[in-house]
Write an enzyme that holds these catalytic residues in place. Sequence first.
Site, PDB file in Angstrom:
ATOM      1  N   ARG A 161      -1.124  14.762  -6.616  1.00 18.85           N
ATOM      2  CA  ARG A 161       0.353  15.417  -5.940  1.00 18.85           C
ATOM      3  C   ARG A 161      -0.348  16.352  -5.230  1.00 18.85           C
ATOM      4  O   ARG A 161      -0.207  17.313  -3.792  1.00 18.85           O
ATOM      5  CB  ARG A 161       1.475  15.314  -6.198  1.00 18.85           C
ATOM      6  CG  ARG A 161       3.187  15.979  -5.483  1.00 18.85           C
ATOM      7  CD  ARG A 161       4.194  16.421  -6.295  1.00 18.85           C
ATOM      8  NE  ARG A 161       3.934  16.532  -7.799  1.00 18.85           N
ATOM      9  CZ  ARG A 161       4.273  15.585  -8.437  1.00 18.85           C
ATOM     10  NH1 ARG A 161       4.545  14.325  -8.485  1.00 18.85           N
ATOM     11  NH2 ARG A 161       3.696  15.955 -10.082  1.00 18.85           N
TER      12      ARG A 161
ATOM     13  N   GLU B 174      -9.475   9.008  -7.149  1.00 20.79           N
ATOM     14  CA  GLU B 174      -7.693   9.597  -8.158  1.00 20.79           C
ATOM     15  C   GLU B 174      -6.863   7.737  -7.891  1.00 20.79           C
ATOM     16  O   GLU B 174      -6.380   8.202  -9.358  1.00 20.79           O
ATOM     17  CB  GLU B 174      -7.048  10.793  -7.570  1.00 20.79           C
ATOM     18  CG  GLU B 174      -5.884  11.074  -8.289  1.00 20.79           C
ATOM     19  CD  GLU B 174      -6.748  11.868  -9.567  1.00 20.79           C
ATOM     20  OE1 GLU B 174      -6.176  11.531 -10.635  1.00 20.79           O
ATOM     21  OE2 GLU B 174      -7.177  12.723  -9.439  1.00 20.79           O
TER      22      GLU B 174
ATOM     23  N   TRP C 166     -20.574  28.067   4.232  1.00 19.28           N
ATOM     24  CA  TRP C 166     -21.713  28.544   4.909  1.00 19.28           C
ATOM     25  C   TRP C 166     -22.687  28.727   6.067  1.00 19.28           C
ATOM     26  O   TRP C 166     -22.859  30.054   6.498  1.00 19.28           O
ATOM     27  CB  TRP C 166     -22.424  28.467   3.847  1.00 19.28           C
ATOM     28  CG  TRP C 166     -23.767  29.329   3.770  1.00 19.28           C
ATOM     29  CD1 TRP C 166     -25.106  28.181   4.236  1.00 19.28           C
ATOM     30  CD2 TRP C 166     -24.140  30.522   2.923  1.00 19.28           C
ATOM     31  NE1 TRP C 166     -26.038  29.647   3.610  1.00 19.28           N
ATOM     32  CE2 TRP C 166     -25.271  30.280   2.952  1.00 19.28           C
ATOM     33  CE3 TRP C 166     -23.348  30.749   1.793  1.00 19.28           C
ATOM     34  CZ2 TRP C 166     -26.332  31.547   2.631  1.00 19.28           C
ATOM     35  CZ3 TRP C 166     -24.008  31.979   0.876  1.00 19.28           C
ATOM     36  CH2 TRP C 166     -25.400  32.593   1.208  1.00 19.28           C
TER      37      TRP C 166
ATOM     38  N   SER D 103       0.785  -1.340   0.397  1.00 23.49           N
ATOM     39  CA  SER D 103      -0.323   0.228  -0.074  1.00 23.49           C
ATOM     40  C   SER D 103       0.385   1.469   0.026  1.00 23.49           C
ATOM     41  O   SER D 103       0.187   2.222  -1.018  1.00 23.49           O
ATOM     42  CB  SER D 103      -0.793   0.014   0.950  1.00 23.49           C
ATOM     43  OG  SER D 103      -1.958  -1.121   0.959  1.00 23.49           O
TER      44      SER D 103
ATOM     45  N   ASP E  46     -12.364   7.585 -19.283  1.00 22.76           N
ATOM     46  CA  ASP E  46     -13.231   8.742 -19.848  1.00 22.76           C
ATOM     47  C   ASP E  46     -14.329   8.930 -17.710  1.00 22.76           C
ATOM     48  O   ASP E  46     -14.344  10.052 -17.287  1.00 22.76           O
ATOM     49  CB  ASP E  46     -14.228   9.128 -20.312  1.00 22.76           C
ATOM     50  CG  ASP E  46     -13.976   9.051 -21.776  1.00 22.76           C
ATOM     51  OD1 ASP E  46     -12.428  10.027 -21.664  1.00 22.76           O
ATOM     52  OD2 ASP E  46     -14.538   9.422 -22.992  1.00 22.76           O
TER      53      ASP E  46
ATOM     54  N   TRP F  96     -11.393  22.346  12.484  1.00 26.95           N
ATOM     55  CA  TRP F  96     -11.480  23.890  13.108  1.00 26.95           C
ATOM     56  C   TRP F  96     -13.074  24.096  12.714  1.00 26.95           C
ATOM     57  O   TRP F  96     -13.369  24.561  13.422  1.00 26.95           O
ATOM     58  CB  TRP F  96     -10.500  24.389  12.878  1.00 26.95           C
ATOM     59  CG  TRP F  96     -10.636  25.881  12.924  1.00 26.95           C
ATOM     60  CD1 TRP F  96     -11.292  26.249  14.236  1.00 26.95           C
ATOM     61  CD2 TRP F  96     -11.850  27.163  12.228  1.00 26.95           C
ATOM     62  NE1 TRP F  96     -11.577  28.261  14.036  1.00 26.95           N
ATOM     63  CE2 TRP F  96     -11.963  28.189  13.206  1.00 26.95           C
ATOM     64  CE3 TRP F  96     -11.693  26.739  11.069  1.00 26.95           C
ATOM     65  CZ2 TRP F  96     -12.476  29.454  12.299  1.00 26.95           C
ATOM     66  CZ3 TRP F  96     -12.799  28.664  10.082  1.00 26.95           C
ATOM     67  CH2 TRP F  96     -12.917  29.367  10.812  1.00 26.95           C
TER      68      TRP F  96
ATOM     69  N   HIS G 287      -8.631   2.423 -28.842  1.00 28.14           N
ATOM     70  CA  HIS G 287      -9.667   1.794 -28.470  1.00 28.14           C
ATOM     71  C   HIS G 287     -11.030   2.502 -28.004  1.00 28.14           C
ATOM     72  O   HIS G 287     -10.713   3.341 -26.642  1.00 28.14           O
ATOM     73  CB  HIS G 287      -9.194   0.083 -27.916  1.00 28.14           C
ATOM     74  CG  HIS G 287     -10.673  -0.463 -28.232  1.00 28.14           C
ATOM     75  ND1 HIS G 287     -11.710  -0.757 -27.550  1.00 28.14           N
ATOM     76  CD2 HIS G 287     -10.312  -2.200 -29.530  1.00 28.14           C
ATOM     77  CE1 HIS G 287     -12.734  -1.722 -27.874  1.00 28.14           C
ATOM     78  NE2 HIS G 287     -12.070  -2.455 -29.158  1.00 28.14           N
TER      79      HIS G 287
END
Length: 131
Positions: free
Chosen positions: A41, A78, A126, A27, A104, A56, A96
């Site tokens: 990154r 990701e 908010w 891992s 995608d 916080w 292909h």
Amino acid sequence: MSAPDPVVNPQKGRSGFTRVFHATLISLNGLRAGWGEPAFRQEAIAAIVLVPFAFWLGRSWVETALLAGSVLLVMIVELLNTAVEAAIDRIGPEWHDLSKRAKDMGSAAVLLALVLSGGIWLTALWQRFVT
């Protein structure tokens, strides 16, 4: 059912603490490989700032968990997207339609994770500063 062939995958022949130890090393190798990707990154650097900020900003443990968890979710998605892209690229460099679809969809998954995380953070901000 026969035992897994340890020659094919030595990890399958391990058990107990040895398996956990080696799985942890694998891992960590994955995180190092992810660090080589600019998008991961950037998200990791954002997480270094945002996860402590979540403690916080969150008014309860649930809000804190949602804020921090949404950031980590983006990083998880990701990494999975990068894994899909690497597997597709391993198959071959030729174009292909199915390869394009897979890449995608991985990219769309990252986008949805970013939208979810952004929505959670904007709502928390908010609540904290406007109401």
